[in-house]
Design an enzyme around this catalytic site. Structure first.
Site, PDB file in Angstrom:
ATOM      1  N   GLU A  47     -11.310   1.310  -6.154  1.00 15.62           N
ATOM      2  CA  GLU A  47     -11.365   0.258  -7.158  1.00 15.62           C
ATOM      3  C   GLU A  47     -12.780  -0.320  -7.117  1.00 15.62           C
ATOM      4  O   GLU A  47     -13.249  -0.702  -6.041  1.00 15.62           O
ATOM      5  CB  GLU A  47     -10.347  -0.842  -6.847  1.00 15.62           C
ATOM      6  N   ARG A  67      -4.444   3.849   7.773  1.00 18.39           N
ATOM      7  CA  ARG A  67      -5.822   3.481   7.453  1.00 18.39           C
ATOM      8  C   ARG A  67      -6.623   3.359   8.738  1.00 18.39           C
ATOM      9  O   ARG A  67      -6.075   3.211   9.826  1.00 18.39           O
ATOM     10  CB  ARG A  67      -5.888   2.208   6.623  1.00 18.39           C
ATOM     11  N   LYS A 122     -12.098  -6.042   1.587  1.00 19.75           N
ATOM     12  CA  LYS A 122     -13.186  -6.232   0.630  1.00 19.75           C
ATOM     13  C   LYS A 122     -13.299  -7.692   0.220  1.00 19.75           C
ATOM     14  O   LYS A 122     -14.385  -8.187  -0.039  1.00 19.75           O
ATOM     15  CB  LYS A 122     -12.963  -5.360  -0.607  1.00 19.75           C
TER      16      LYS A 122
HETATM   17  P1  ATP Z   1      -8.229  -3.259  -2.251  1.00 21.01           P
HETATM   18  O1  ATP Z   1      -7.253  -2.320  -2.914  1.00 21.01           O
HETATM   19  O2  ATP Z   1      -7.602  -4.366  -1.514  1.00 21.01           O
HETATM   20  O3  ATP Z   1      -9.352  -3.664  -3.105  1.00 21.01           O
HETATM   21  P2  ATP Z   1      -8.846  -0.971  -0.620  1.00 21.01           P
HETATM   22  O4  ATP Z   1      -9.564  -0.993   0.677  1.00 21.01           O
HETATM   23  O5  ATP Z   1      -7.498  -0.379  -0.724  1.00 21.01           O
HETATM   24  O6  ATP Z   1      -8.897  -2.452  -1.082  1.00 21.01           O
HETATM   25  P3  ATP Z   1      -9.651   0.850  -2.691  1.00 21.01           P
HETATM   26  O7  ATP Z   1     -10.903   0.855  -3.466  1.00 21.01           O
HETATM   27  O8  ATP Z   1      -8.384   0.686  -3.421  1.00 21.01           O
HETATM   28  O9  ATP Z   1      -9.814  -0.304  -1.641  1.00 21.01           O
HETATM   29  O10 ATP Z   1      -9.588   2.123  -1.754  1.00 21.01           O
HETATM   30  C1  ATP Z   1      -9.861   3.429  -2.203  1.00 21.01           C
HETATM   31  C2  ATP Z   1      -9.154   4.419  -1.324  1.00 21.01           C
HETATM   32  O11 ATP Z   1      -9.589   4.287   0.018  1.00 21.01           O
HETATM   33  C3  ATP Z   1      -7.663   4.191  -1.319  1.00 21.01           C
HETATM   34  O12 ATP Z   1      -7.022   5.457  -1.437  1.00 21.01           O
HETATM   35  C4  ATP Z   1      -7.392   3.564   0.006  1.00 21.01           C
HETATM   36  O13 ATP Z   1      -6.113   3.885   0.462  1.00 21.01           O
HETATM   37  C5  ATP Z   1      -8.493   4.152   0.879  1.00 21.01           C
HETATM   38  N1  ATP Z   1      -8.819   3.245   1.982  1.00 21.01           N
HETATM   39  C6  ATP Z   1      -9.143   1.937   1.882  1.00 21.01           C
HETATM   40  N2  ATP Z   1      -9.338   1.400   3.095  1.00 21.01           N
HETATM   41  C7  ATP Z   1      -9.132   2.385   4.004  1.00 21.01           C
HETATM   42  C8  ATP Z   1      -9.179   2.461   5.431  1.00 21.01           C
HETATM   43  N3  ATP Z   1      -9.466   1.398   6.178  1.00 21.01           N
HETATM   44  N4  ATP Z   1      -8.897   3.653   6.017  1.00 21.01           N
HETATM   45  C9  ATP Z   1      -8.612   4.732   5.265  1.00 21.01           C
HETATM   46  N5  ATP Z   1      -8.546   4.725   3.928  1.00 21.01           N
HETATM   47  C10 ATP Z   1      -8.809   3.573   3.287  1.00 21.01           C
END
Ligand code: ATP
Ligand code: MG
Length: 554
Positions: free
Chosen positions: A28, A254, A264
Site C-alpha cells: 500500500e 511476518r 508504518k
Molecule cells: P499497513 O497495511 O498497516 O499499511 P503493512 O506493513 O501490511 O502495513 P503493506 O504495504 O500492506 O504494509 O504490505 C505489503 C506486503 O508486505 C503485504 O503482503 C504484507 O503482508 C507484507 N508485510 C508487511 N509487513 C511485513 C513483515 N513485517 N514481514 C513480512 N511481510 C510483511
C-alpha cells in the site's frame, strides 16, 4: 529444506494445476518499505523465480487519504535497489476500479450485498464479539432496486463520507467476524494519486485484494498471518463473483525484529515529529534508511532469505541482520584510514618537510582490490583512545616509553606528553625507527599493537555520525509507550573526525571499512571537501555473542 509455501507450490506444479506460477508483492503506497517488506519481497519474487514464473508488483492503492505518489516512487526504487525486477508486471488496484464496481453491482443484483445507512460506530456495535453473534442492520433487506439506485448515487458523489457503505450479505451470526456482512465499499471524497477525483467510492482491502489477484491470474497470494481470518471472505468473494481465475491465499509469519518497530503508522509519526531525519534516516528500519546507513542490498537479501518462512510468529534478533550485512561488507568494503577523535603526534626524529607514501592494501580479503597510497609525515593523527598515559595491565596500545606499529608504516615510541591547562593531552612526542619501514622489523621485534593513523597535513576533516539501535530496549513499547523507548544516543555526531584525502569526493553507494573502527558510508549530506559518513556497523560480531549467550543459557 523447502519451506511450507514452496512445498505447496511444488505440489501444485507437480499436479499440473497451473500453467505458470504467478505471485505478487502488494504494497500500500502509504509509507516507505521496511525490512519486513524485504522478507515478503524475497519470498514472492524468490518463489516465482524458482518455479519459472513471475511476480507482479501491485500497488494496493484503495485508500486515497493516506496514499501518495512519493511513496509509489520510493517503493519502486527500493525494490529495484534490492535487486528484484517485476519487468512489465506493474499493476495498480486502482486500474481495476471499474471492474470491481461492476462486480459489486453483480453482487447487489444477486441479493448478496446491500447498502447500509448505519454509521461506522453503529456498525461496530452491531458486529458482536467473539462470543456473541452480531445483530442485523435494519437496512439489510432493502430491495435490489433500491440498493442499485443508492450504489449508483454513492458513485456519483451524492452522499457524504461515512453516510453509507456497501456490505456483503453473508452471515451476522458467523463465528468468523470477517463474515458478518463485511464492508466492501466506502465513500471517501479525496483525491487519489492516480485516479484523481474520478471516484469518491473506494473498495476495501477485502474486496479489492482477492479480485485483483484473480484479474492478474495470481496463483499463490502470499500474505501475513493477520489475514488468516480473512481467508474465508477471500474465498467467498472468489466463489460468488465471475472472476477469471482462482488464486489461493497462503499466510506466513511476518518478520519481527528486536530493537525495531515496523508499523508504518509509527514510522510516519517519527518522520512527522522530526524524531529522525526522514524516512531514509540511517536508524530507520526502512530499505531507504538501511541503504543510507550503508547496508548493501546483498546483505539485506541474504538476511531476508535466510530468516526462512514459518507459520508461527516469532522475533528475530537484529544482530542476525547485522551479521548478514557484515559478512558482505567484510568481503567487499574497501579499507581506508580514518581517525574519529584525533590526538596529534609529532615524530621528533623524522625530517621536518619529508613526505613518504606507503602502499596500503584496499582489501586484505580480496587481492584484486589492489592498494592505495597513503601519505606519511612528521605530524600525524591517531585515535585518542589508542593512547593512555597511565595504562592498566591489559592496555597494549601507545603509552609513554612504549613502542607500537603504525600500520604499513613504521614503529614509533612515545617519548613525552604535552597537556593543556585542564590536563587534557594535546600532543604526543614520539620517535620512529627508520629500519622498520613498511611496518616490520628485521630484528624480529613485534609490538603488541598496530594503530591506524593519518598524516596531519593531508587528513581531510569529516563529520561522522555514529549510529546505534533506534530503541534502547529489545522490545520497544512493551510498557505501552514507544516514544519513551527511543534510544537518546542512537545518533552521536563526531564533528572533528578526519579521513584519508582519497575520500574527499565519495558518493553514496560504496561502504568503506575504516580500519579498526567499523563500516562507514558516505551520506547524501556530504559537501565537496567535507564528507559526512554514517557508521553502518562496528567490526565486532555481536550475533556470535548473542548465540554464545543462548547456548550457555540452554
Ligand atoms: P499497513 O497495511 O498497516 O499499511 P503493512 O506493513 O501490511 O502495513 P503493506 O504495504 O500492506 O504494509 O504490505 C505489503 C506486503 O508486505 C503485504 O503482503 C504484507 O503482508 C507484507 N508485510 C508487511 N509487513 C511485513 C513483515 N513485517 N514481514 C513480512 N511481510 C510483511
Ligand atoms: Mg497491509
Amino acid at each position: 529444506m523447502p519451506d511450507f509455501i514452496r512445498e505447496i507450490v511444488a505440489a501444485d506444479v507437480a499436479a499440473g494445476r497451473h500453467r505458470e506460477i504467478i505471485t505478487r508483492f502488494p504494497p500500500e503506497p502509504n509509507g516507505y518499505l521496511h525490512i519486513g517488506h524485504a522478507k515478503s519481497i524475497a519470498l514472492n519474487f524468490g518463489v516465482a523465480a524458482e518455479f519459472g514464473g513471475h511476480c507482479n508488483l501491485r500497488f494496493d492503492d484503495t485508500n486515497p487519504e493516506k496514499e501518495e505518489q512519493e511513496y509509489i516512487d520510493a517503493i519502486e526504487a527500493d525494490i529495484r535497489w534490492l535487486g528484484y525486477d517485476w519487468g512489465d508486471n506493474l499493476y495498480f488496484a486502482s486500474d481495476y476500479f471499474e471492474q470491481l464496481y461492476e462486480w459489486a453491482v453483480d453482487l447487489i443484483r444477486a441479493g448478496k450485498a446491500y447498502i447500509d445507512d448505519l454509521s461506522a460506530d453503529e456498525i461496530r456495535e452491531h458486529r458482536g464479539t467473539l462470543t456473541e453473534p452480531g445483530r442485523v442492520s435494519p437496512w439489510r433487506d432493502r430491495s435490489v432496486g433500491e440498493n442499485l439506485d443508492l450504489f449508483g448515487r454513492m458513485r456519483k458523489g451524492e452522499f457524504a463520507n461515512g453516510s453509507r457503505v456497501l456490505r456483503a450479505k453473508i452471515d451476522m451470526a458467523s463465528p468468523n467476524i470477517n463474515l458478518r456482512d463485511p464492508i466492501l465499499y466506502r465513500i471517501v471524497h479525496a483525491t487519489h494519486p492516480r485516479t484523481g477525483d474520478e471516484w469518491c467510492l473506494y473498495p476495501t482491502y477485502d474486496f479489492a485484494h482477492g479480485q485483483s489477484d484473480a484479474i492478474e491470474g495470481v496463483t499463490h497470494s502470499l500474505c501475513t498471518l493477520e489475514f488468516e481470518a480473512h481467508r474465508p471472505l477471500y474465498d467467498w468473494l472468489i466463489d460468488n463473483l465471475p472472476v477469471p481465475s482462482r488464486p489461493r491465499q497462503i499466510e506466513f509469519a511476518r518478520l519481527n525484529l528486536t530493537y525495531t518497530v515496523m508499523s508504518k503508522r509509527f514510522l510516519l509519526r517519527l518522520v512527522n515529529e522530526h524524531r529522525v531525519r526522514g524516512w531514509d534516516d540511517p536508524r530507520m528500519p526502512t530499505i531507504s534508511g538501511l541503504r543510507r546507513r550503508g547496508y548493501p542490498a546483498e546483505g539485506i537479501r541474504d538476511f531476508a532469505t535466510g530468516v526462512g518462512v514459518a507459520k508461527a510468529d516469532n522475533v528475530v534478533e537484529i544482530q542476525q541482520l547485522e551479521y548478514a550485512v557484515r559478512n558482505v561488507l567484510n568481503r567487499i568494503a574497501p579499507r581506508r584510514f580514518a581517525v574519529l577523535d584525533p590526538i596529534k603526534i609529532v615524530i621528533d626524529n623524522y625530517p621536518a618537510r619529508q613526505i613518504e607514501t606507503f602502499d596500503v592494501p584496499n582489501n586484505p580479503e580480496d587481492e584484486s582490490a589492489g592498494a592505495r597510497q597513503v601519505e606519511f609525515g612528521r605530524e600525524l593523527l591517531i585515535e585518542r583512545e589508542d593512547f593512555m598515559e597511565d595504562p592498566p595491565p591489559k592496555f597494549f596500545r601507545l603509552a609513554p616509553g612504549r613502542e607500537v606499529r603504525l600500520r604499513a608504516a613504521y614503529f614509533i615510541t612515545c617519548e613525552s606528553v604535552v597537556k593543556d591547562d585542564s590536563g587534557k593531552v594535546t600532543e604526543l612526542h614520539c620517535t620512529y625507527d627508520p629500519a622498520t619501514r613498511g611496518g616490520d622489523s628485521a630484528d624480529g621485534r613485534r609490538p603488541k599493537a598496530t594503530l591506524h593513523w593519518l598524516s596531519a597535513a593531508h587528513a581531510l576533516p569529516a563529520e561522522v555520525r555514529v549510529y546505534d539501535h533506534l530503541f534502547s530496549t529489545p522490545t520497544p513499547g512493551a510498557d505501552g509507550d514507544l516514544m519513551a523507548d527511543l534510544n537518546p544516543d542512537s545518533e552521536v555526531i563526531l564533528a572533528n573526525a578526519f579521513v584519508e584525502p582519497s575520500l574527499a569526493d565519495v558518493e553514496p553507494g560504496t561502504t568503506y571499512q575504516f580500519e579498526r573502527l567499523g563500516y562507514f558510508a558516505p551520506d547524501p549530506d556530504s559537501a565537496t571537501g567535507r564528507p559526512v559518513f554514517n557508521r553502518a556497523l562496528t567490526l565486532k560480531d555481536a550475533w556470535a555473542k548473542v548465540q554464545a549467550q543462548r547456548s550457555t543459557s540452554e
